[in-house]
Motif scaffolding. Structure first.
Motif, PDB file in Angstrom:
ATOM      1  N   PHE A   1       0.836  -1.208   0.000  1.00  0.00           N
ATOM      2  CA  PHE A   1       0.000   0.000   0.000  1.00  0.00           C
ATOM      3  C   PHE A   1       0.865   1.250   0.000  1.00  0.00           C
ATOM      4  O   PHE A   1       0.569   2.224  -0.704  1.00  0.00           O
ATOM      5  CB  PHE A   1      -0.924   0.000   1.212  1.00  0.00           C
ATOM      6  CG  PHE A   1      -1.782   1.235   1.291  1.00  0.00           C
ATOM      7  CD1 PHE A   1      -2.822   1.440   0.392  1.00  0.00           C
ATOM      8  CD2 PHE A   1      -1.546   2.205   2.261  1.00  0.00           C
ATOM      9  CE1 PHE A   1      -3.600   2.585   0.455  1.00  0.00           C
ATOM     10  CE2 PHE A   1      -2.315   3.350   2.329  1.00  0.00           C
ATOM     11  CZ  PHE A   1      -3.355   3.543   1.427  1.00  0.00           C
ATOM     12  N   TRP A   2       1.935   1.231   0.789  1.00  0.00           N
ATOM     13  CA  TRP A   2       2.834   2.394   0.817  1.00  0.00           C
ATOM     14  C   TRP A   2       3.393   2.665  -0.567  1.00  0.00           C
ATOM     15  O   TRP A   2       3.397   3.812  -1.026  1.00  0.00           O
ATOM     16  CB  TRP A   2       3.983   2.146   1.806  1.00  0.00           C
ATOM     17  CG  TRP A   2       4.892   3.329   1.951  1.00  0.00           C
ATOM     18  CD1 TRP A   2       4.806   4.333   2.869  1.00  0.00           C
ATOM     19  CD2 TRP A   2       6.020   3.642   1.127  1.00  0.00           C
ATOM     20  NE1 TRP A   2       5.808   5.255   2.675  1.00  0.00           N
ATOM     21  CE2 TRP A   2       6.565   4.856   1.606  1.00  0.00           C
ATOM     22  CE3 TRP A   2       6.622   3.029   0.037  1.00  0.00           C
ATOM     23  CZ2 TRP A   2       7.693   5.459   1.036  1.00  0.00           C
ATOM     24  CZ3 TRP A   2       7.739   3.630  -0.539  1.00  0.00           C
ATOM     25  CH2 TRP A   2       8.260   4.813  -0.050  1.00  0.00           C
ATOM     26  N   PHE A   3       3.862   1.629  -1.239  1.00  0.00           N
ATOM     27  CA  PHE A   3       4.438   1.837  -2.573  1.00  0.00           C
ATOM     28  C   PHE A   3       3.379   2.333  -3.549  1.00  0.00           C
ATOM     29  O   PHE A   3       3.606   3.289  -4.305  1.00  0.00           O
ATOM     30  CB  PHE A   3       5.064   0.535  -3.086  1.00  0.00           C
ATOM     31  CG  PHE A   3       5.775   0.710  -4.395  1.00  0.00           C
ATOM     32  CD1 PHE A   3       7.096   1.107  -4.423  1.00  0.00           C
ATOM     33  CD2 PHE A   3       5.118   0.487  -5.600  1.00  0.00           C
ATOM     34  CE1 PHE A   3       7.763   1.287  -5.639  1.00  0.00           C
ATOM     35  CE2 PHE A   3       5.772   0.664  -6.809  1.00  0.00           C
ATOM     36  CZ  PHE A   3       7.097   1.062  -6.824  1.00  0.00           C
ATOM     37  N   ALA A   4       2.216   1.692  -3.546  1.00  0.00           N
ATOM     38  CA  ALA A   4       1.152   2.092  -4.465  1.00  0.00           C
ATOM     39  C   ALA A   4       0.713   3.528  -4.207  1.00  0.00           C
ATOM     40  O   ALA A   4       0.459   4.294  -5.148  1.00  0.00           O
ATOM     41  CB  ALA A   4      -0.029   1.139  -4.347  1.00  0.00           C
ATOM     42  N   ARG A   5       0.662   3.900  -2.934  1.00  0.00           N
ATOM     43  CA  ARG A   5       0.226   5.263  -2.571  1.00  0.00           C
ATOM     44  C   ARG A   5       1.232   6.306  -3.032  1.00  0.00           C
ATOM     45  O   ARG A   5       0.860   7.371  -3.520  1.00  0.00           O
ATOM     46  CB  ARG A   5       0.060   5.321  -1.047  1.00  0.00           C
ATOM     47  CG  ARG A   5      -0.508   6.628  -0.530  1.00  0.00           C
ATOM     48  CD  ARG A   5      -2.003   6.711  -0.784  1.00  0.00           C
ATOM     49  NE  ARG A   5      -2.535   7.926  -0.226  1.00  0.00           N
ATOM     50  CZ  ARG A   5      -2.510   9.107  -0.852  1.00  0.00           C
ATOM     51  NH1 ARG A   5      -1.975   9.211  -2.043  1.00  0.00           N
ATOM     52  NH2 ARG A   5      -3.035  10.181  -0.284  1.00  0.00           N
ATOM     53  N   HIS A   6       2.533   6.001  -2.886  1.00  0.00           N
ATOM     54  CA  HIS A   6       3.569   6.992  -3.214  1.00  0.00           C
ATOM     55  C   HIS A   6       3.919   7.013  -4.697  1.00  0.00           C
ATOM     56  O   HIS A   6       4.460   8.009  -5.186  1.00  0.00           O
ATOM     57  CB  HIS A   6       4.829   6.735  -2.392  1.00  0.00           C
ATOM     58  CG  HIS A   6       4.700   7.179  -0.971  1.00  0.00           C
ATOM     59  ND1 HIS A   6       4.008   6.453  -0.017  1.00  0.00           N
ATOM     60  CD2 HIS A   6       5.156   8.284  -0.329  1.00  0.00           C
ATOM     61  CE1 HIS A   6       4.058   7.084   1.141  1.00  0.00           C
ATOM     62  NE2 HIS A   6       4.739   8.190   0.980  1.00  0.00           N
ATOM     63  N   PHE A   7       3.645   5.919  -5.402  1.00  0.00           N
ATOM     64  CA  PHE A   7       4.020   5.863  -6.819  1.00  0.00           C
ATOM     65  C   PHE A   7       2.799   5.543  -7.678  1.00  0.00           C
ATOM     66  O   PHE A   7       2.885   4.842  -8.663  1.00  0.00           O
ATOM     67  CB  PHE A   7       5.122   4.827  -7.032  1.00  0.00           C
ATOM     68  CG  PHE A   7       6.402   5.176  -6.316  1.00  0.00           C
ATOM     69  CD1 PHE A   7       7.291   6.083  -6.872  1.00  0.00           C
ATOM     70  CD2 PHE A   7       6.682   4.631  -5.070  1.00  0.00           C
ATOM     71  CE1 PHE A   7       8.457   6.418  -6.203  1.00  0.00           C
ATOM     72  CE2 PHE A   7       7.843   4.966  -4.397  1.00  0.00           C
ATOM     73  CZ  PHE A   7       8.733   5.865  -4.966  1.00  0.00           C
ATOM     74  N   ILE A   8       1.683   6.124  -7.270  1.00  0.00           N
ATOM     75  CA  ILE A   8       0.433   5.887  -7.985  1.00  0.00           C
ATOM     76  C   ILE A   8       0.511   6.424  -9.411  1.00  0.00           C
ATOM     77  O   ILE A   8      -0.259   6.022 -10.285  1.00  0.00           O
ATOM     78  CB  ILE A   8      -0.756   6.527  -7.216  1.00  0.00           C
ATOM     79  CG1 ILE A   8      -2.088   5.944  -7.697  1.00  0.00           C
ATOM     80  CG2 ILE A   8      -0.716   8.039  -7.331  1.00  0.00           C
ATOM     81  CD1 ILE A   8      -2.299   4.518  -7.330  1.00  0.00           C
ATOM     82  N   ARG A   9       1.473   7.327  -9.660  1.00  0.00           N
ATOM     83  CA  ARG A   9       1.622   7.886 -11.003  1.00  0.00           C
ATOM     84  C   ARG A   9       2.156   6.868 -12.003  1.00  0.00           C
ATOM     85  O   ARG A   9       2.050   7.064 -13.211  1.00  0.00           O
ATOM     86  CB  ARG A   9       2.556   9.102 -10.972  1.00  0.00           C
ATOM     87  CG  ARG A   9       3.966   8.779 -10.554  1.00  0.00           C
ATOM     88  CD  ARG A   9       4.814  10.039 -10.404  1.00  0.00           C
ATOM     89  NE  ARG A   9       6.160   9.723  -9.960  1.00  0.00           N
ATOM     90  CZ  ARG A   9       7.148   9.368 -10.772  1.00  0.00           C
ATOM     91  NH1 ARG A   9       6.932   9.290 -12.069  1.00  0.00           N
ATOM     92  NH2 ARG A   9       8.345   9.100 -10.294  1.00  0.00           N
TER      93      ARG A   9
END
Length: 865
Positions: A334-342
């Motif tokens: 979730f942390w990765f998806a949230r920070h690199f949602i672009r």
């Protein structure tokens, strides 16, 4: 946060959460698919007979460690619920069994263990006769178990033991052998009351689906050979774990399928049999291979492996494993998806899946002791490999992050290009002091660099040439004379003796820099720069936050030289891939050429550090800590020369690895402290950016350990055995993933052919040993020596092509010897053996690459004396 941003943020939050949960659910689905229930024929009857070895989990009869009477009683009582017939193999060991069995109404086919020691054979035979006379529940006797198959004694000696038993007993007597023994020695049948045969399809490479037919076929053949003779199948079964033998795959589902089908077939045809075996016997692994431990219908803890009715699941506790793996991965995903949602959806899904896969592997490794009987060797391997596995997963995820960002970013967030000429006010050009440090460089090469600097399309600059410690005047005097010829912009300083290597010379350059200078530029002595270098880039310093403008290292004169060509593309990969990846978080590695630094920022943060041989990278880190921006412009503003030979190539990379460790030790607290002044992204890149080099160091450690272990397996196989294949598969997976990442990124980002991609890979792998040495020596030693990298030609003797790779040659030959030793000793019959040989071969690739690189350099004729 304003009202416009809020819906976007909420949307990205829910998108990240949805992707995370989807991957977690897919992980559970994958575990479920791998452990999907299998349905086959039920069995609700009684088993005809079970072969019974009574050793407990950590007992070993070969070491004279036997079960207690209470343990024997518990086993017989438990097994009496499944069958009323047991087969034993020894009468001298555990003589209490007949008495206990009689109490529970269990009949015995008792055995006398016959081998090459006549004294023991006499004890066994006497014990069998005594027990059979004493206990009437012993209704059959077996004298010898696969004695002829093992070659312990000859056929006449075995017949002698059988005849003696038959003469003294009034119960049927036989011996147990596989079909081929009965075929080769048909006279043996004349000395037994019934034929006892072992039919184990697994050992004959038979697929489980064909196993029942195979057993029946061998049974019919015995009936044909010995018509009218009673036949007992003394061992029949299938293992639940261990090494695959071609088509024969041990698994819990296959064992359950075979046995449940066999029970029904044998019952329908009224066959007399004993299942191999009642309870798993881990001690057998040491005498017959890993699979020997897993033939029981009960595990070594006396728990049923599977049910005789309903569906069978390969791993009954898989829901717990899947759940734990998903929970471990949930927050990181979730942390990765949230920070690199672009990132594009494919990239996000790929990296989240890799995080989840990593968590599943860790759970799987941590639960191995529950799935296997680990001996001290296995525990030692697990203790060594689990931390190594963590390191490998970390390195893989770091590489995968770069892979994901480079392939699936919509665009670079921080992308800088040369400024257009009309964007730079000529009157506002900052004064640039160009520093060129050189030591023992060929004068014609330095003069070419000076001429390119003289042709710069820029008004406000000077060039300071700093020759430090070149002893031969015929080397530095021509450069001094050429500087004088070029005019007032060029100044030459010969420093001898002078401390601090290149950093020491550059610091002297700061002392004599024109006071008007706002920017200090550094260029190597072999670079031919473009005329618009300063004009196209100094405009970035109009932003007071910018302290560094860096261009990539690039090379010339490589197109028609095989060695320079392969090294050129190897260098190019980092500047087209890694530098962009780091630049996204303002965390580039500053290089000591084609770089410009704001002068007051350089002076205020302590100038060039003379305690490290990578003063350029350390300066970049220091400027980041001070809060400055570093700008990376991926434009070839100058081209130098690749190293002259493989020795120089290795020496340069060793220096970089050594210097990196110096920086890591000295600045460790900056990289791990939130209050260091570095951003989270900068700390990440400077902590993990060198992890691939740590991978090279680990490779050397693994290589040495693997060679020692192989030597042990070849010379002392009784103490050293093959590691479990489950320990080896992740290592091979790591090699394959890492190789795939590198090749794919090269094909996407580096404008070279497939041939050049492979050559660059060979060049890169050939540096592994040099990097490993640099890492270990950099961690151990405080000071290193700045060794000049020979470029256009060597000043001095031409090196022998293989002198510089003598260590790699020795390691390569040692690994080849290990492979040959494995093939000739352990062989390739077991999957562990094949995997171990594959790992040894993979470990040899970097050393072979070094030999290839050295030979290509020699053949290219670059090392001119």
């Amino acid at each position: 946060m304003n009202a416009v941003q809020t819906p976007v943020v909420r949307k990205s939050f829910w998108r990240a959460l949805a992707l995370t949960l989807l991957v977690a659910l897919l992980n559970v689905g994958l575990w479920a698919w791998l452990n999907r229930p299998v349905q086959f024929a039920d069995w609700r009857g009684e088993i005809a007979g079970l072969a019974f070895n009574p050793s407990q989990r950590y007992q070993d009869p070969t070491k004279l460690i036997f079960p207690s009477e209470a343990e024997l009683d518990g086993d017989v009582r438990l097994l009496s619920q499944y069958t009323k017939r047991l087969r034993t193999y020894s009468s001298a060991e555990n003589p209490q069994i007949p008495r206990i069995a009689k109490f529970y109404g269990v009949r015995l086919m008792a055995g006398a263990w016959i081998e090459g020691r006549s004294e023991r054979n006499e004890r066994e035979l006497a014990a069998l006769i005594a027990l059979a006379r004493k206990y009437d529940n012993i209704d059959r006797a077996i004298v010898g178990n696969e004695v002829i198959l093992r070659g312990d004694i000859g056929i006449r000696a075995l017949i002698g033991y059988i005849d003696r038993a038959r003469a003294q007993l009034d119960i049927p007597v036989s011996t147990a052998e596989p079909l081929d023994t009965w075929q080769r020695y048909p006279e043996l049948a004349d000395h037994v009351d019934f034929i006892t045969v072992h039919i184990l399809p697994y050992w004959e490479y038979i697929d489980r689906k064909d196993a029942i037919g195979f057993v029946l076929g061998q049974y019919r053949e015995l009936q044909r050979l010995f018509p009218g003779k009673p036949i007992v199948i003394g061992e029949v079964g299938w293992p639940s774990n261990g090494d695959r033998r071609r088509y024969a795959k041990p698994s819990l589902a296959n064992e359950a399928h075979f046995l449940r089908e066999w029970f029904n077939v044998a019952d329908g045809q009224d066959l007399d049999y004993y299942i191999m075996e009642a309870i798993d016997q881990p001690w057998k692994e040491g005498i017959g291979g890993r699979v020997e431990a897993y033939w029981g219908i009960l595990n070594a803890n006396r728990q049923p492996k599977f049910s005789f009715t309903g569906t069978v699941v390969e791993d009954p506790i898989w829901p717990w494993k899947a759940g734990v793996a998903s929970l471990i991965a949930l927050l990181p995903m979730f942390w990765f998806a949230r920070h690199f949602i672009r990132f594009r959806a494919m990239g996000l899904a790929f990296f989240l899946a890799l995080i989840q896969l990593s968590a599943s592997i860790l759970v799987w490794m941590a639960t191995l002791p529950y799935d296997f009987y680990l001996d001290p060797l296995d525990w030692a391997m697990l203790a060594l490999l689990f931390p190594a596995q963590l390191a490998i997963i970390l390195i893989l995820l770091i590489n995968a992050f770069e892979f994901t960002e480079v392939l699936w970013r919509p665009r670079w967030l921080r992308e800088f290009r040369p400024l257009a000429p009309d964007a730079v006010d000529t009157a506002a050009q900052p004064f640039v002091s160009i520093h060129l440090a050189c030591y023992n460089e060929p004068p014609e090469m330095v003069i070419l660099t000076l001429d390119s600097l003289a042709a710069l399309d820029y008004e406000n600059y000077e060039v300071i040439v700093l020759d430090n410690n070149t002893k031969r005047e015929e080397i530095w005097r021509p450069v001094e004379a050429h500087c004088a010829k070029l005019g007032a912009k060029f100044r030459f300083y010969h420093l001898e003796p002078w401390p601090g290597f290149k950093a020491g010379a550059l610091n002297y350059g700061l002392e004599v820099t024109d006071p008007r200078a706002e920017v200090v530029a550094v260029v190597d002595a072999d670079y031919e720069v473009r005329s618009d270098w300063l004009r196209a880039l100094t405009g970035y310093f109009s932003d007071p936050r910018v302290a560094v403008v860096q261009c990539p290292q690039a090379h010339r004169e490589w197109e028609h030289n095989a060695f320079r060509r392969m090294t050129n593309w190897e260098y190019d990969g980092f500047f087209r891939i890694g530098m962009h990846h780091r630049n996204e978080r303002n965390a580039i590695i500053q290089h000591g050429t084609m770089t410009m630094v704001r002068k007051h920022a350089l002076a205020d943060t302590g100038a060039w550090s003379e305690w490290t041989i990578c003063e350029d990278a350390e300066l970049g880190l220091r400027l980041m800590r001070a809060g400055y921006d570093l700008v990376y412009v991926d434009e070839l503003m100058g081209k130098g020369l690749t190293p002259a030979d493989f020795k120089a190539y290795k020496s340069q990379r060793y220096r970089w690895a050594f210097g990196a460790m110096q920086i890591m030790k000295a600045r460790w607290h900056w990289m791990v402290s939130k209050d260091s002044g570095l951003t989270r992204g900068q700390r990440f890149h400077f902590l993990t950016g060198w992890f691939s080099w740590f991978g090279d160091a680990l490779h050397l450690v693994f290589t040495l350990m693997a060679m020692l272990w192989t030597l042990g397996m070849v010379l002392a196989p009784q103490y050293f055995t093959l590691p479990m294949y489950l320990f080896l598969v992740p290592l091979i997976g790591f090699f394959l993933f890492k190789a795939a990442f590198g090749i794919i990124l090269y094909r996407v980002r580096v404008p070279c052919s497939w041939k050049d991609t492979i050559a660059a890979s060979v060049a890169s792998m050939g540096l592994s040993h040099a990097i490993a040495r640099g890492i270990f020596e950099g961690l151990w030693r405080k000071k290193g020596e700045f060794v000049r990298t020979a470029k256009s030609r060597r000043i001095g003797a031409k090196p022998n092509p293989f002198t510089s790779v003598s260590e790699e040659l020795l390691l390569f030959l040692a690994l080849v010897a290990c492979v040959v030793g494995m093939v000739n000793s352990t062989g390739v019959n077991y999957i562990e053996g094949r995997l171990w040989i594959a790992i040894l071969a993979a470990q040899a690739i970097p050393y072979a690459s070094a030999l290839i690189g050295a030979w290509v350099a020699h053949r290219s004729g670059d090392a001119v004396g």
